[in-house]
Design a protein around this motif. Structure first.
Motif, short mmCIF file in Angstrom:
data_model
loop_
_atom_site.label_atom_id
_atom_site.label_comp_id
_atom_site.label_asym_id
_atom_site.label_seq_id
_atom_site.Cartn_x
_atom_site.Cartn_y
_atom_site.Cartn_z
N THR A 32 40.90 56.96 51.28
CA THR A 32 40.60 55.61 50.65
C THR A 32 39.48 54.99 51.33
O THR A 32 39.09 54.86 52.51
CB THR A 32 41.85 54.72 50.93
N ASN A 33 38.44 54.42 50.69
CA ASN A 33 37.39 53.53 51.12
C ASN A 33 38.06 52.23 51.68
O ASN A 33 38.73 51.61 50.85
CB ASN A 33 36.42 53.15 49.84
N ARG A 71 36.54 48.92 53.53
CA ARG A 71 35.34 48.16 54.19
C ARG A 71 35.86 46.73 54.57
O ARG A 71 36.81 46.03 54.31
CB ARG A 71 34.42 47.75 52.88
N GLU A 75 40.18 47.42 50.37
CA GLU A 75 40.52 48.84 50.33
C GLU A 75 40.17 49.09 48.80
O GLU A 75 40.63 48.76 47.79
CB GLU A 75 42.01 49.27 50.94
N GLY A 76 39.77 50.54 48.92
CA GLY A 76 39.79 50.93 47.48
C GLY A 76 38.14 51.04 46.88
O GLY A 76 37.29 50.44 47.67
N GLU A 77 38.24 51.10 45.63
CA GLU A 77 36.82 50.86 44.96
C GLU A 77 36.54 49.48 44.51
O GLU A 77 37.58 49.10 43.84
CB GLU A 77 36.59 51.99 43.85
N PRO A 78 35.34 49.11 44.38
CA PRO A 78 35.09 47.67 43.80
C PRO A 78 35.29 47.72 42.32
O PRO A 78 34.98 48.84 41.77
CB PRO A 78 34.05 47.15 44.43
N ALA A 130 30.38 42.50 46.21
CA ALA A 130 31.20 43.70 45.57
C ALA A 130 32.32 42.78 45.08
O ALA A 130 32.70 41.94 45.54
CB ALA A 130 31.68 44.59 46.22
N TYR A 181 36.36 42.88 44.18
CA TYR A 181 37.66 43.79 44.27
C TYR A 181 39.00 43.16 43.59
O TYR A 181 38.92 41.72 43.61
CB TYR A 181 37.97 43.91 45.52
N GLN A 209 43.74 44.24 46.63
CA GLN A 209 43.09 45.17 47.38
C GLN A 209 42.43 44.41 48.69
O GLN A 209 41.79 44.89 49.49
CB GLN A 209 41.96 45.80 46.57
#
Length: 74
Positions: free
Chosen positions: A2-3, A5, A19-22, A45, A47, A51
């Protein structure tokens, strides 16, 4: 994997984790973003709310225009 940031404000009062993709990401150079950041462009970004967690503090916000609310550490 998991990405994840993490980041926060310059003074450290507010810290967050995403967490996760934007949903989307952008590099904006509109006059509203330039004025809000005092920079020639702003990277950001978006989200889903589920998240994003604030690990420390909570940002305050204000309506910088009819279209946008901007967060900041008070």
């Amino acid at each position: 994997m998991t990405n994840v940031r993490e980041g926060g404000c310059q003074c450290g009062a507010v810290r967050y984790r995403a967490e996760g993709e934007p949903l989307m990401a952008a590099l904006c150079h509109c006059s509203m973003c330039r004025r809000a950041s005092a920079a020639p462009a702003v990277a950001w970004a978006m989200y889903p709310q589920a998240q994003v967690r604030f690990m420390q503090g909570e940002p305050a916000s204000y309506a910088s225009s009819a279209e946008a609310r901007r967060g900041f550490c008070s």
